[in-house]
Write an enzyme that holds these catalytic residues in place. Structure first.
Site: not given
Ligand code: SAJ
Length: 425
Positions: A207, A261
């Site tokens: 995880k 997360c």
């Molecule tokens: N972000 C960027 N650039 C990107 C992708 C995201 O700046 O290319 C930013 C987003 O704007 C946001 C942050 O990163 O601020 C996180 O967003 P996210 O959509 O990547 O992830 P979370 O936190 O909403 O969900 C993640 C997911 N993990 C992965 O994709 C590896 C999800 O599957 C998990 O279940 C979740 O964390 C968790 O609960 O751990």
């Protein structure tokens, strides 16, 4: 392995616990959802939801109507206990395990021969073995033999929780193979993805690696954006072209990483193995430094404007969610306010915020610089000519490469994008 569960108790009715409880209820289980917050319990018992997530309202309503889901303040006897409480970060960047400990302690009186306990909360490697197992054994029962214990990390993406909850592959780590098999029997009832069994510490590590992988990749994108700004080229163009390579997938740069997360979990690795976690720490620091970079850029754009008013679009940590936990946008606003700027905020999704939330018009009226911090779909529909009419100066700073630059320029805006330097050629 016999599948003899009927009553499930889910501890924590947040972004993971509530979907889990309601989906289990619609799959035939008798579910008690437990939360320490009375307003959450009341809301859920009324068939409503306290968080925004597509489709969740319908499932919770159906679960409550069917009588299969009930919310309560205290755990009740059940065949399975699922712990889905938050594991926040302390100011010292350590996992705050208080809620997990409280949840585990609260179920001790209900443990009996054959009970299955599942931890879903993201936790430092070793948590099941070193923290949960000793608490459960206070019951006098033996963990592994009498009581089964497994770690089953959730992997759903906020905004797509209900779909991913069913469709995603799951990792199940058992404290022993029997525990893993027992947990598989439960998840098999609703998971359509594949289920992989392992031990608890490996599952805890999996995880953390997943979210660290994403954090490190986003840090690389953010760093590349800063380099592009210095080199006078566009990160967005560089990334688009680099992504034409079959084995490259450059992530998106932005104002930083938020959510409960990705901005938190990598620290759990640093906590457990500080010396080895060098790239992990550096990535966190790079992403954490982005809100300040954004605030600096906005301050620079507003230079020369008398008593500038900054209009901020988006406070949520990412597109189309209402969640502002660890949101970089909140940090940008704090930073700008700290420097004495007047800041107006508009977010069509967020309901509770430390700042007053305004309508789009109230936010833009009389503003000098509009800064887009979250890529909500609604923002694409903003009419640049209307925005130009409402604003005093016409400066746009887009940190997500979301808006139609040509249309905003045509409406008279000076447009700046994060990751794009002044052209040198
Ligand atoms: N972000 C960027 N650039 C990107 C992708 C995201 O700046 O290319 C930013 C987003 O704007 C946001 C942050 O990163 O601020 C996180 O967003 P996210 O959509 O990547 O992830 P979370 O936190 O909403 O969900 C993640 C997911 N993990 C992965 O994709 C590896 C999800 O599957 C998990 O279940 C979740 O964390 C968790 O609960 O751990």
């Amino acid at each position: 392995m016999s599948d003899d569960f009927s009553a499930v108790c889910v501890l924590g009715l947040g972004y993971i616990g509530l979907p889990t409880a309601s989906v289990l209820a619609t799959h035939g289980f008798q579910v008690t959802g437990v939360d320490v917050a009375p307003h959450v319990v009341d809301t859920v018992n009324a068939g409503a939801i306290h968080i925004e997530e597509p489709g969740l309202q319908t499932v919770v309503y159906a679960a409550i109507q069917s009588g299969k889901l009930r919310a309560a303040l205290q755990p009740e006897s059940a065949d399975v206990f699922i712990i889905a409480v938050p594991t926040p970060l302390t100011p010292e960047k350590k996992a705050d395990m208080r809620f997990v400990i409280q949840a585990a302690e609260s179920i001790v009186p209900h443990l009996k021969h054959g009970t299955l306990v599942i931890l879903e909360s993201t936790s430092p490697p070793g948590t099941c073995r070193e923290l949960i197992m000793p608490i459960l054994e206070r019951s006098g029962l033996n963990v592994g033999g009498d009581v089964h214990l497994a770690y089953c990390p959730e992997r759903v993406l906020p905004g797509r929780i209900l779909t991913e909850f069913i469709a995603n592959d799951r990792i199940i780590g058992g404290i022993n193979p029997t525990s893993a098999e027992r947990a598989r029997a439960l998840y098999d009832r609703f998971v359509e993805g594949r289920i992989f069994l392992t031990d608890t510490t490996t599952a805890e590590m999996v995880k953390l690696l997943e979210n660290t992988f994403r954090d490190v990749n986003i840090a690389l994108a953010n760093e590349a954006a800063l380099i592009c700004e210095r080199m006078g080229v566009s990160f967005w163009e560089v990334a688009r072209l680099a992504n034409r390579h079959p084995r490259v997938k450059v992530h998106d740069a932005g104002p930083g990483v938020g959510g409960h997360c990705i901005s938190v979990d990598p620290w759990f690795l640093v906590e457990k193995a500080a010396e080895e976690s060098r790239i992990v720490r550096l990535a966190r620091e790079r992403n954490d430094a982005m809100p300040r970079h954004v605030a600096d850029a906005i301050a620079e754009l507003a230079e020369g404007v008398k008593s500038p008013k900054i209009a901020v679009l988006g406070l949520a940590y990412k597109a189309n969610v209402d969640d502002i936990r660890e949101s970089p946008a909140v940090r940008v606003v704090d930073c700008l306010r700290g420097r004495g700027f007047e800041v107006a905020v508009h977010d069509p999704h967020v309901k509770h915020s430390p700042f007053p939330l305004l309508s789009l018009e109230q936010c833009l009226r009389g503003a000098d610089c509009v800064a887009l911090l979250t890529n909500h779909d609604e923002f694409k529909a903003i009419e640049p000519r209307q925005a130009a009419e409402w604003m005093r100066c016409r400066i746009l700073y887009d940190t997500r490469n979301l808006l139609d630059v040509a249309a905003w320029k045509a409406a008279g805006f000076r447009v700046h994008l994060l990751g794009v330097g002044e052209t040198r050629h």
